[in-house]
Motif scaffolding. Structure first.
Motif, PDB file in Angstrom:
ATOM      1  N   ALA A  68      65.192  10.179 -15.021  1.00 14.83           N
ATOM      2  CA  ALA A  68      66.373  10.932 -14.600  1.00 14.83           C
ATOM      3  C   ALA A  68      67.584  10.660 -15.481  1.00 14.83           C
ATOM      4  O   ALA A  68      68.546  11.441 -15.467  1.00 14.83           O
ATOM      5  CB  ALA A  68      66.710  10.587 -13.149  1.00 14.83           C
ATOM      6  N   ARG A  69      67.550   9.574 -16.267  1.00 14.00           N
ATOM      7  CA  ARG A  69      68.725   9.174 -17.035  1.00 14.00           C
ATOM      8  C   ARG A  69      68.517   9.200 -18.543  1.00 14.00           C
ATOM      9  O   ARG A  69      69.485   9.231 -19.295  1.00 14.00           O
ATOM     10  CB  ARG A  69      69.150   7.750 -16.622  1.00 14.00           C
ATOM     11  N   MET A  70      67.286   9.184 -18.970  1.00 19.79           N
ATOM     12  CA  MET A  70      66.981   9.031 -20.387  1.00 19.79           C
ATOM     13  C   MET A  70      67.333  10.286 -21.179  1.00 19.79           C
ATOM     14  O   MET A  70      67.126  11.410 -20.721  1.00 19.79           O
ATOM     15  CB  MET A  70      65.488   8.708 -20.534  1.00 19.79           C
ATOM     16  N   ALA A  71      67.844  10.076 -22.392  1.00 17.20           N
ATOM     17  CA  ALA A  71      68.047  11.182 -23.321  1.00 17.20           C
ATOM     18  C   ALA A  71      66.701  11.571 -23.897  1.00 17.20           C
ATOM     19  O   ALA A  71      66.080  10.795 -24.626  1.00 17.20           O
ATOM     20  CB  ALA A  71      69.003  10.760 -24.434  1.00 17.20           C
ATOM     21  N   LYS A  72      66.220  12.757 -23.569  1.00 13.56           N
ATOM     22  CA  LYS A  72      64.890  13.174 -24.007  1.00 13.56           C
ATOM     23  C   LYS A  72      64.962  14.059 -25.248  1.00 13.56           C
ATOM     24  O   LYS A  72      65.894  14.845 -25.416  1.00 13.56           O
ATOM     25  CB  LYS A  72      64.167  13.925 -22.885  1.00 13.56           C
ATOM     26  N   LEU A  73      63.963  13.915 -26.099  1.00 13.49           N
ATOM     27  CA  LEU A  73      63.862  14.785 -27.263  1.00 13.49           C
ATOM     28  C   LEU A  73      63.376  16.154 -26.812  1.00 13.49           C
ATOM     29  O   LEU A  73      62.526  16.255 -25.908  1.00 13.49           O
ATOM     30  CB  LEU A  73      62.890  14.208 -28.285  1.00 13.49           C
ATOM     31  N   PRO A  74      63.874  17.225 -27.429  1.00 13.87           N
ATOM     32  CA  PRO A  74      63.398  18.568 -27.078  1.00 13.87           C
ATOM     33  C   PRO A  74      61.905  18.716 -27.339  1.00 13.87           C
ATOM     34  O   PRO A  74      61.336  18.033 -28.194  1.00 13.87           O
ATOM     35  CB  PRO A  74      64.217  19.483 -27.998  1.00 13.87           C
ATOM     36  N   ALA A  75      61.281  19.611 -26.595  1.00 17.82           N
ATOM     37  CA  ALA A  75      59.849  19.866 -26.766  1.00 17.82           C
ATOM     38  C   ALA A  75      59.561  20.384 -28.164  1.00 17.82           C
ATOM     39  O   ALA A  75      60.414  21.026 -28.802  1.00 17.82           O
ATOM     40  CB  ALA A  75      59.373  20.867 -25.722  1.00 17.82           C
ATOM     41  N   SER A  76      58.373  20.119 -28.648  1.00 17.86           N
ATOM     42  CA  SER A  76      57.905  20.631 -29.936  1.00 17.86           C
ATOM     43  C   SER A  76      56.905  21.744 -29.703  1.00 17.86           C
ATOM     44  O   SER A  76      56.503  22.017 -28.564  1.00 17.86           O
ATOM     45  CB  SER A  76      57.279  19.495 -30.753  1.00 17.86           C
ATOM     46  N   SER A  77      56.473  22.389 -30.760  1.00 18.76           N
ATOM     47  CA  SER A  77      55.535  23.498 -30.626  1.00 18.76           C
ATOM     48  C   SER A  77      54.137  23.025 -30.246  1.00 18.76           C
ATOM     49  O   SER A  77      53.319  23.812 -29.768  1.00 18.76           O
ATOM     50  CB  SER A  77      55.472  24.295 -31.935  1.00 18.76           C
ATOM     51  N   ARG A  78      53.843  21.736 -30.461  1.00 16.27           N
ATOM     52  CA  ARG A  78      52.577  21.135 -30.046  1.00 16.27           C
ATOM     53  C   ARG A  78      52.886  19.885 -29.235  1.00 16.27           C
ATOM     54  O   ARG A  78      54.004  19.348 -29.311  1.00 16.27           O
ATOM     55  CB  ARG A  78      51.708  20.785 -31.262  1.00 16.27           C
ATOM     56  N   PRO A  79      51.942  19.381 -28.453  1.00 19.14           N
ATOM     57  CA  PRO A  79      52.199  18.136 -27.723  1.00 19.14           C
ATOM     58  C   PRO A  79      52.588  17.011 -28.676  1.00 19.14           C
ATOM     59  O   PRO A  79      51.964  16.829 -29.725  1.00 19.14           O
ATOM     60  CB  PRO A  79      50.846  17.847 -27.041  1.00 19.14           C
ATOM     61  N   VAL A  80      53.607  16.268 -28.307  1.00 19.31           N
ATOM     62  CA  VAL A  80      54.088  15.163 -29.135  1.00 19.31           C
ATOM     63  C   VAL A  80      53.301  13.902 -28.793  1.00 19.31           C
ATOM     64  O   VAL A  80      53.133  13.560 -27.619  1.00 19.31           O
ATOM     65  CB  VAL A  80      55.588  14.914 -28.910  1.00 19.31           C
ATOM     66  N   VAL A  81      52.823  13.218 -29.801  1.00 16.48           N
ATOM     67  CA  VAL A  81      52.166  11.929 -29.589  1.00 16.48           C
ATOM     68  C   VAL A  81      53.254  10.860 -29.549  1.00 16.48           C
ATOM     69  O   VAL A  81      54.032  10.711 -30.500  1.00 16.48           O
ATOM     70  CB  VAL A  81      51.149  11.609 -30.700  1.00 16.48           C
ATOM     71  N   VAL A  82      53.326  10.130 -28.447  1.00 17.28           N
ATOM     72  CA  VAL A  82      54.364   9.123 -28.244  1.00 17.28           C
ATOM     73  C   VAL A  82      53.752   7.737 -28.439  1.00 17.28           C
ATOM     74  O   VAL A  82      52.828   7.345 -27.728  1.00 17.28           O
ATOM     75  CB  VAL A  82      54.978   9.233 -26.832  1.00 17.28           C
ATOM     76  N   LEU A  83      54.279   7.003 -29.421  1.00 20.04           N
ATOM     77  CA  LEU A  83      53.781   5.673 -29.742  1.00 20.04           C
ATOM     78  C   LEU A  83      54.888   4.646 -29.460  1.00 20.04           C
ATOM     79  O   LEU A  83      55.805   4.487 -30.258  1.00 20.04           O
ATOM     80  CB  LEU A  83      53.364   5.593 -31.217  1.00 20.04           C
ATOM     81  N   PRO A  84      54.820   3.945 -28.326  1.00 27.93           N
ATOM     82  CA  PRO A  84      55.814   2.901 -28.044  1.00 27.93           C
ATOM     83  C   PRO A  84      55.512   1.664 -28.885  1.00 27.93           C
ATOM     84  O   PRO A  84      54.417   1.104 -28.792  1.00 27.93           O
ATOM     85  CB  PRO A  84      55.614   2.611 -26.549  1.00 27.93           C
ATOM     86  N   SER A  85      56.463   1.219 -29.680  1.00 27.27           N
ATOM     87  CA  SER A  85      56.225   0.100 -30.595  1.00 27.27           C
ATOM     88  C   SER A  85      57.263  -0.988 -30.353  1.00 27.27           C
ATOM     89  O   SER A  85      58.387  -0.917 -30.849  1.00 27.27           O
ATOM     90  CB  SER A  85      56.278   0.580 -32.047  1.00 27.27           C
ATOM     91  N   TYR A  86      56.863  -2.007 -29.579  1.00 22.11           N
ATOM     92  CA  TYR A  86      57.798  -3.044 -29.166  1.00 22.11           C
ATOM     93  C   TYR A  86      57.318  -4.461 -29.475  1.00 22.11           C
ATOM     94  O   TYR A  86      58.104  -5.395 -29.415  1.00 22.11           O
ATOM     95  CB  TYR A  86      58.084  -2.922 -27.658  1.00 22.11           C
ATOM     96  N   ASN A  87      56.051  -4.639 -29.774  1.00 21.41           N
ATOM     97  CA  ASN A  87      55.532  -5.991 -29.984  1.00 21.41           C
ATOM     98  C   ASN A  87      55.660  -6.459 -31.424  1.00 21.41           C
ATOM     99  O   ASN A  87      55.965  -7.610 -31.692  1.00 21.41           O
ATOM    100  CB  ASN A  87      54.071  -6.072 -29.534  1.00 21.41           C
ATOM    101  N   GLY A  88      55.387  -5.566 -32.381  1.00 23.67           N
ATOM    102  CA  GLY A  88      55.473  -5.943 -33.786  1.00 23.67           C
ATOM    103  C   GLY A  88      54.304  -6.800 -34.231  1.00 23.67           C
ATOM    104  O   GLY A  88      53.316  -6.977 -33.516  1.00 23.67           O
ATOM    105  N   ALA A  89      54.406  -7.334 -35.430  1.00 29.50           N
ATOM    106  CA  ALA A  89      53.321  -8.108 -36.035  1.00 29.50           C
ATOM    107  C   ALA A  89      53.475  -9.583 -35.709  1.00 29.50           C
ATOM    108  O   ALA A  89      54.561 -10.154 -35.854  1.00 29.50           O
ATOM    109  CB  ALA A  89      53.316  -7.905 -37.547  1.00 29.50           C
ATOM    110  N   ARG A  90      52.372 -10.195 -35.300  1.00 34.47           N
ATOM    111  CA  ARG A  90      52.366 -11.633 -35.059  1.00 34.47           C
ATOM    112  C   ARG A  90      51.377 -12.319 -35.989  1.00 34.47           C
ATOM    113  O   ARG A  90      51.720 -13.200 -36.750  1.00 34.47           O
ATOM    114  CB  ARG A  90      52.012 -11.924 -33.600  1.00 34.47           C
ATOM    115  N   LYS A  91      50.100 -11.872 -35.943  1.00 36.24           N
ATOM    116  CA  LYS A  91      49.074 -12.414 -36.835  1.00 36.24           C
ATOM    117  C   LYS A  91      48.485 -11.344 -37.737  1.00 36.24           C
ATOM    118  O   LYS A  91      47.978 -11.637 -38.819  1.00 36.24           O
ATOM    119  CB  LYS A  91      47.955 -13.071 -36.020  1.00 36.24           C
TER     120      LYS A  91
END
Length: 318
Positions: A68-91
């Motif tokens: 309800a609060r998030m700024a959302k990106l407008p829809a694209s002509s095809r389904p958008v693949v959403v990749l959440p990247s928060y962990n980063g590289a460890r090993k």
């Protein structure tokens, strides 16, 4: 009314804590995101939920508040693949950007969103910047065949504030799970969720079902939403929350292990990813398999959630 009434419910320890309803959880998260609590209350929430653990209804309520609060990106002509990247590289090198570029080459719009909460890890944002990809605002639609990185504070500053609590107390909190479940697109999207421990697979499955999400779920590489390049994990696709097993896990490592960079720093990782995309190095098989399943899932979304578009590679791939 403040969040103290909620803290009295969830802060009674692992044995005495009471679960919140979905509506209560949405109200609590809404106050946290809106900045209506002190740093002390914010820390108390994070510790209380860490001890108690979140129920699927609570996660769904938290996601309702974010949505309800998030700024959302407008829809694209095809389904958008959403990749959440928060962990980063460890090993291992962070190869989420490789998956993103591969999917873009296959004609899909791709969003990577993230925020670094540990200075010692290499992030997707750093690797993408090294390869010439700058962070984008959360106001532009993503064209087919394009990759955008959007920082979490562009989606909602309050969500970044929650993530940053880790720097103060040294522990992950509910926000680190929520960012792997949310959909920042105002239109059709496939959220690629990843987990590190089996119990998270169960809770994420339950939440995707409650939310009716289009998603992929797999055990990723050190918490990143990309298959381990050394072995093929189980992969499930969710269409409107309904689960479809599309890839069985394979026991043990691959017969032929990929050549990975010996260093996981930004420059080495970016160089490796570009070499794979240019065909100078082979694409790790598990990542290729994952990309193919994502393409099929997006076609199923375009076909109004028709699961017949999902054809597993498990039986046909040696």
């Amino acid at each position: 009314m403040g969040i103290s009434p909620y803290l009295k419910e969830i802060g009674r320890g692992s044995a005495g804590a009471r679960d919140l309803t979905r509506e209560q959880a949405a109200g609590l998260m809404g106050q946290l995101l809106d900045g209506e609590c002190t740093d002390l209350e914010l820390g108390a929430f994070c510790i209380a939920m860490r001890v108690k653990g979140e129920t699927p209804d609570e996660m769904a309520g938290f996601l309702d508040a974010i949505d309800a609060r998030m700024a959302k990106l407008p829809a694209s002509s095809r389904p958008v693949v959403v990749l959440p990247s928060y962990n980063g590289a460890r090993k291992l090198p962070v190869l989420t950007p490789l998956l993103a570029l591969l999917l873009a080459r296959k004609g899909l719009p791709v969003l990577i969103h993230g925020h670094s909460t540990e200075d010692r890890r290499v992030s997707s944002q750093e690797v993408l910047a090294s390869a010439g990809f700058k962070a984008q605002p959360a106001t532009r639609s993503i064209a087919t065949g394009q990759v955008h990185f959007v920082a979490t504070d562009s989606l909602h500053p309050g969500l970044k504030r929650l993530l940053d609590v880790r720097r103060a107390i040294g522990l992950r909190n509910s926000a680190h799970s929520l960012v792997k479940l949310m959909n920042p697109i105002d239109g059709p999207a496939l959220v690629v969720g990843s987990y590190t421990h089996p119990e998270y697979a169960e809770s994420m499955t339950a939440t995707f079902r409650l939310m009716g999400t289009h998603a992929m779920l797999l055990r990723g590489t050190e918490g990143e939403p990309v298959a381990d390049p050394r072995r093929t994990p189980r992969m499930d696709i969710f269409l409107h929350g309904d689960t479809h097993a599309v890839q069985a896990a394979r026991e043990g490592p691959l017969a032929s292990l990929p050549t990975l960079p010996t260093q996981i720093d930004v420059a080495s990782t970016a160089h490796y990813i570009l070499a794979v995309m240019e065909g100078l190095l082979p694409l790790p098989e598990p990542i290729g398999i994952q990309a193919d399943h994502i393409v099929r899932a997006c076609k199923a979304i375009e076909a109004a959630g028709d699961p017949s578009c999902l054809q597993s590679l498990a039986a046909s791939t040696p």
